[in-house]
Motif scaffolding. Sequence first.
Motif, PDB file in Angstrom:
ATOM      1  N   ALA A 270       0.829  -1.204   0.000  1.00 28.99           N
ATOM      2  CA  ALA A 270       0.000   0.000   0.000  1.00 28.99           C
ATOM      3  C   ALA A 270       0.863   1.254   0.000  1.00 28.99           C
ATOM      4  O   ALA A 270       1.805   1.387   0.785  1.00 28.99           O
ATOM      5  CB  ALA A 270      -0.917   0.000   1.219  1.00 28.99           C
ATOM      6  N   PHE A 271       0.514   2.177  -0.875  1.00 29.72           N
ATOM      7  CA  PHE A 271       1.141   3.497  -0.956  1.00 29.72           C
ATOM      8  C   PHE A 271       0.049   4.490  -0.571  1.00 29.72           C
ATOM      9  O   PHE A 271      -0.933   4.652  -1.290  1.00 29.72           O
ATOM     10  CB  PHE A 271       1.635   3.743  -2.378  1.00 29.72           C
ATOM     11  N   VAL A 272       0.190   5.131   0.585  1.00 32.53           N
ATOM     12  CA  VAL A 272      -0.880   5.950   1.154  1.00 32.53           C
ATOM     13  C   VAL A 272      -0.567   7.433   1.008  1.00 32.53           C
ATOM     14  O   VAL A 272       0.546   7.880   1.331  1.00 32.53           O
ATOM     15  CB  VAL A 272      -1.106   5.596   2.642  1.00 32.53           C
ATOM     16  N   VAL A 273      -1.536   8.175   0.532  1.00 29.50           N
ATOM     17  CA  VAL A 273      -1.394   9.632   0.381  1.00 29.50           C
ATOM     18  C   VAL A 273      -2.399  10.293   1.313  1.00 29.50           C
ATOM     19  O   VAL A 273      -3.617  10.217   1.095  1.00 29.50           O
ATOM     20  CB  VAL A 273      -1.646  10.066  -1.077  1.00 29.50           C
ATOM     21  N   LEU A 274      -1.891  10.929   2.370  1.00 30.68           N
ATOM     22  CA  LEU A 274      -2.775  11.593   3.333  1.00 30.68           C
ATOM     23  C   LEU A 274      -3.137  12.998   2.838  1.00 30.68           C
ATOM     24  O   LEU A 274      -2.557  13.511   1.871  1.00 30.68           O
ATOM     25  CB  LEU A 274      -2.105  11.649   4.704  1.00 30.68           C
ATOM     26  N   ASP A 275      -4.071  13.638   3.532  1.00 32.22           N
ATOM     27  CA  ASP A 275      -4.622  14.905   3.045  1.00 32.22           C
ATOM     28  C   ASP A 275      -3.643  16.063   3.098  1.00 32.22           C
ATOM     29  O   ASP A 275      -3.865  17.106   2.470  1.00 32.22           O
ATOM     30  CB  ASP A 275      -5.915  15.253   3.795  1.00 32.22           C
TER      31      ASP A 275
ATOM     32  N   GLN B 197       6.772  -5.540 -11.900  1.00 34.90           N
ATOM     33  CA  GLN B 197       7.110  -6.937 -11.593  1.00 34.90           C
ATOM     34  C   GLN B 197       8.158  -7.022 -10.483  1.00 34.90           C
ATOM     35  O   GLN B 197       9.220  -7.613 -10.649  1.00 34.90           O
ATOM     36  CB  GLN B 197       7.630  -7.631 -12.859  1.00 34.90           C
ATOM     37  N   ILE B 198       7.856  -6.424  -9.351  1.00 38.11           N
ATOM     38  CA  ILE B 198       8.751  -6.426  -8.196  1.00 38.11           C
ATOM     39  C   ILE B 198       7.907  -6.738  -6.972  1.00 38.11           C
ATOM     40  O   ILE B 198       6.790  -6.229  -6.838  1.00 38.11           O
ATOM     41  CB  ILE B 198       9.454  -5.066  -8.011  1.00 38.11           C
ATOM     42  N   CYS B 199       8.430  -7.544  -6.066  1.00 37.76           N
ATOM     43  CA  CYS B 199       7.663  -7.874  -4.857  1.00 37.76           C
ATOM     44  C   CYS B 199       7.324  -6.625  -4.060  1.00 37.76           C
ATOM     45  O   CYS B 199       6.303  -6.594  -3.352  1.00 37.76           O
ATOM     46  CB  CYS B 199       8.436  -8.863  -3.992  1.00 37.76           C
ATOM     47  N   MET B 200       8.159  -5.580  -4.177  1.00 37.41           N
ATOM     48  CA  MET B 200       7.942  -4.337  -3.440  1.00 37.41           C
ATOM     49  C   MET B 200       7.081  -3.328  -4.196  1.00 37.41           C
ATOM     50  O   MET B 200       6.808  -2.242  -3.686  1.00 37.41           O
ATOM     51  CB  MET B 200       9.282  -3.669  -3.113  1.00 37.41           C
ATOM     52  N   SER B 201       6.685  -3.653  -5.430  1.00 36.64           N
ATOM     53  CA  SER B 201       5.918  -2.698  -6.232  1.00 36.64           C
ATOM     54  C   SER B 201       4.652  -2.257  -5.507  1.00 36.64           C
ATOM     55  O   SER B 201       4.056  -3.014  -4.737  1.00 36.64           O
ATOM     56  CB  SER B 201       5.511  -3.343  -7.568  1.00 36.64           C
ATOM     57  N   ILE B 202       4.228  -1.029  -5.802  1.00 37.45           N
ATOM     58  CA  ILE B 202       2.959  -0.542  -5.265  1.00 37.45           C
ATOM     59  C   ILE B 202       1.824  -1.334  -5.898  1.00 37.45           C
ATOM     60  O   ILE B 202       1.697  -1.383  -7.113  1.00 37.45           O
ATOM     61  CB  ILE B 202       2.783   0.965  -5.566  1.00 37.45           C
ATOM     62  N   ASN B 203       1.027  -1.953  -5.064  1.00 32.24           N
ATOM     63  CA  ASN B 203      -0.139  -2.692  -5.561  1.00 32.24           C
ATOM     64  C   ASN B 203      -1.415  -1.859  -5.431  1.00 32.24           C
ATOM     65  O   ASN B 203      -2.322  -1.967  -6.247  1.00 32.24           O
ATOM     66  CB  ASN B 203      -0.299  -4.001  -4.791  1.00 32.24           C
ATOM     67  N   ARG B 204      -1.457  -1.033  -4.372  1.00 32.50           N
ATOM     68  CA  ARG B 204      -2.645  -0.211  -4.112  1.00 32.50           C
ATOM     69  C   ARG B 204      -2.214   1.199  -3.730  1.00 32.50           C
ATOM     70  O   ARG B 204      -1.406   1.370  -2.823  1.00 32.50           O
ATOM     71  CB  ARG B 204      -3.474  -0.822  -2.975  1.00 32.50           C
ATOM     72  N   ILE B 205      -2.738   2.184  -4.442  1.00 29.92           N
ATOM     73  CA  ILE B 205      -2.506   3.584  -4.088  1.00 29.92           C
ATOM     74  C   ILE B 205      -3.757   4.054  -3.344  1.00 29.92           C
ATOM     75  O   ILE B 205      -4.846   4.141  -3.920  1.00 29.92           O
ATOM     76  CB  ILE B 205      -2.262   4.443  -5.336  1.00 29.92           C
ATOM     77  N   ILE B 206      -3.590   4.322  -2.071  1.00 28.11           N
ATOM     78  CA  ILE B 206      -4.715   4.695  -1.200  1.00 28.11           C
ATOM     79  C   ILE B 206      -4.630   6.191  -0.940  1.00 28.11           C
ATOM     80  O   ILE B 206      -3.655   6.675  -0.362  1.00 28.11           O
ATOM     81  CB  ILE B 206      -4.659   3.894   0.117  1.00 28.11           C
ATOM     82  N   VAL B 207      -5.650   6.945  -1.380  1.00 25.54           N
ATOM     83  CA  VAL B 207      -5.584   8.409  -1.354  1.00 25.54           C
ATOM     84  C   VAL B 207      -6.767   8.974  -0.584  1.00 25.54           C
ATOM     85  O   VAL B 207      -7.927   8.581  -0.816  1.00 25.54           O
ATOM     86  CB  VAL B 207      -5.585   8.987  -2.782  1.00 25.54           C
ATOM     87  N   ASP B 208      -6.477   9.903   0.312  1.00 22.75           N
ATOM     88  CA  ASP B 208      -7.554  10.604   1.023  1.00 22.75           C
ATOM     89  C   ASP B 208      -8.444  11.310  -0.001  1.00 22.75           C
ATOM     90  O   ASP B 208      -7.964  11.998  -0.900  1.00 22.75           O
ATOM     91  CB  ASP B 208      -6.957  11.615   2.004  1.00 22.75           C
ATOM     92  N   ARG B 209      -9.746  11.135   0.154  1.00 21.11           N
ATOM     93  CA  ARG B 209     -10.699  11.658  -0.819  1.00 21.11           C
ATOM     94  C   ARG B 209     -10.609  13.189  -0.956  1.00 21.11           C
ATOM     95  O   ARG B 209     -10.950  13.745  -1.998  1.00 21.11           O
ATOM     96  CB  ARG B 209     -12.122  11.240  -0.431  1.00 21.11           C
ATOM     97  N   LYS B 210     -10.127  13.857   0.080  1.00 25.30           N
ATOM     98  CA  LYS B 210      -9.997  15.317   0.014  1.00 25.30           C
ATOM     99  C   LYS B 210      -9.027  15.757  -1.086  1.00 25.30           C
ATOM    100  O   LYS B 210      -9.145  16.870  -1.609  1.00 25.30           O
ATOM    101  CB  LYS B 210      -9.522  15.866   1.363  1.00 25.30           C
ATOM    102  N   VAL B 211      -8.056  14.899  -1.381  1.00 28.19           N
ATOM    103  CA  VAL B 211      -7.050  15.279  -2.392  1.00 28.19           C
ATOM    104  C   VAL B 211      -7.027  14.290  -3.555  1.00 28.19           C
ATOM    105  O   VAL B 211      -6.151  14.383  -4.427  1.00 28.19           O
ATOM    106  CB  VAL B 211      -5.641  15.368  -1.755  1.00 28.19           C
ATOM    107  N   SER B 212      -7.963  13.363  -3.602  1.00 25.75           N
ATOM    108  CA  SER B 212      -7.885  12.286  -4.593  1.00 25.75           C
ATOM    109  C   SER B 212      -8.044  12.794  -6.036  1.00 25.75           C
ATOM    110  O   SER B 212      -7.343  12.320  -6.939  1.00 25.75           O
ATOM    111  CB  SER B 212      -8.924  11.203  -4.302  1.00 25.75           C
ATOM    112  N   ASN B 213      -8.953  13.743  -6.258  1.00 24.59           N
ATOM    113  CA  ASN B 213      -9.143  14.233  -7.630  1.00 24.59           C
ATOM    114  C   ASN B 213      -7.881  14.902  -8.165  1.00 24.59           C
ATOM    115  O   ASN B 213      -7.474  14.682  -9.316  1.00 24.59           O
ATOM    116  CB  ASN B 213     -10.321  15.211  -7.693  1.00 24.59           C
ATOM    117  N   GLU B 214      -7.261  15.712  -7.314  1.00 28.90           N
ATOM    118  CA  GLU B 214      -6.031  16.386  -7.742  1.00 28.90           C
ATOM    119  C   GLU B 214      -4.908  15.386  -7.948  1.00 28.90           C
ATOM    120  O   GLU B 214      -4.143  15.481  -8.922  1.00 28.90           O
ATOM    121  CB  GLU B 214      -5.621  17.437  -6.708  1.00 28.90           C
ATOM    122  N   PHE B 215      -4.803  14.419  -7.036  1.00 28.54           N
ATOM    123  CA  PHE B 215      -3.771  13.393  -7.186  1.00 28.54           C
ATOM    124  C   PHE B 215      -3.970  12.619  -8.482  1.00 28.54           C
ATOM    125  O   PHE B 215      -3.021  12.416  -9.255  1.00 28.54           O
ATOM    126  CB  PHE B 215      -3.782  12.429  -5.998  1.00 28.54           C
TER     127      PHE B 215
END
Length: 486
Positions: free
Chosen positions: A259-264, A285-303
């Motif tokens: 998980a790659f998390v982006v807070l507000d 194709q890396i075990c460490m690759s980002i599988n899920r980008i989790i973004v706070d909805r307050k900034v999700s559209n801009e992200f």
Amino acid sequence: MGSYSQWKQMPLGGVWREGNSDSYYENKNPYNNELLVRIKLANNEDIDEAFFVANKVQKEWAQTTAEERSKVMLKAIKLFEERREEFAKILVEESGSTIKKANFEIDTALRYIKEASEFPFKMESETLDSTIKGKKNKIFRIPVGIVSVITPWNFPFNLAIRSVAPALATGNAVILKPDNQTAISGGSFIAKVFEDAGVPKGLISVIIADLKEIGDAVIEHPLANVVSFTGSSKAGKHIASVASKHLKKATLELGGNNAFVVLDDADLDKAVSASIFGKFMHQGQICMSINRIIVDRKVSNEFISKFKSKVEKLTTGDPMSNETNIGPLINKNQINQVNRLVQTSIEEGATVVVKGDVKNNTISPWVLTDVTSEMTIAQEEIFGPIAVIIPVDGEEEAIRVANDTKYGLVGSVFTEDINRGLAFAEKMDCGMFHINDATVNSEPGVPFGGEKDSGLGRHGGEWSIDEFTTVKWVSIQNEARNYPLA
């Protein structure tokens, strides 16, 4: 015979030769399907020979001085550097690495060898106090003997070196079983360079074989002392079961659903740059690759807007070109697996932000949003250039969603408040975590490994020494002792 016919032989028990199997493997370039080399495979007879010779040679190697073993490690670095251009080309043509990724991998692996060059000097004995009068307790750290190293195709050089170098440096022999798809870059080339650097012939054998023929031979062989495996969680569980049945130690670095998390309060430009690297490096194709980008909805559209803009500039194509960001996937099965995940997620309600395209063995990037934790693509390891964005309402939901997986390899969070990031890290169920950085990180001096279905044990620094050595307690009674039954 292919453009790499010089690699049709493998080092088996101190001799470079073909295997004794009746079967062959055709090693092909995943980008254009050209034949690289046709290899006559090894069988169980070859494996027995490799272990028999390794058992003999290892005892002599373990008696060499710390300085001698360290010099071999440093000489290997020099030789890899001298052959860098040749080796980078092999990584490109055998594993589908872009030329940028190939050089990144070589740099990373050489740092692991440099770290391992210090290990021989860190195996000194120590003296501990005794509760018995007149006794001295000495603790000796010694090699385990023979290490079976089983490695995957995605980072073949680095993931082999991460076990091979510390195992050799601490006085062990190695039986190396690379994935057949990367038998040269993950096996034979490595063995040749270490032999040229001064490792005795037979200390490293490379087993290029059909698993249907050899089964679990490199795991359960009576002379195998430790099994070091990097690969899928499914295979890792099997290896752990077989190893434990024979009372062998197994160190396992397995899959991830990172998980790659982006807070507000995150710096979105920095977060986007990190997520592009963490998601699309080596086609994901890396075990460490980002599988899920989790973004706070307050900034999700801009992200999403910034992320989409960056993704659309990525180039897909010939991995040998310096302009290529995304090369081929390793094989058609992986293409089909990624396509299945994408189509399933769309059927489950995901929104397509960027639509990818398949051409031969390459997939241009997909970006999907409105993904939920319940969707298949959010629960399975993707191993492809598919970005999955999950909007959440606030930090607590971000933590819950990030931990909603059977895996526990690595995670990361972007926030301008470092204390907030540290508090977030403490709540994450994973072995590694990064604040304001991508999930793809590897350093030779820190503990690398995961929790839950992501594995057992740690690579790097003193943790590698622990994996490939054991300790022996020797006590010395210097004066007569009164025994209870005397």
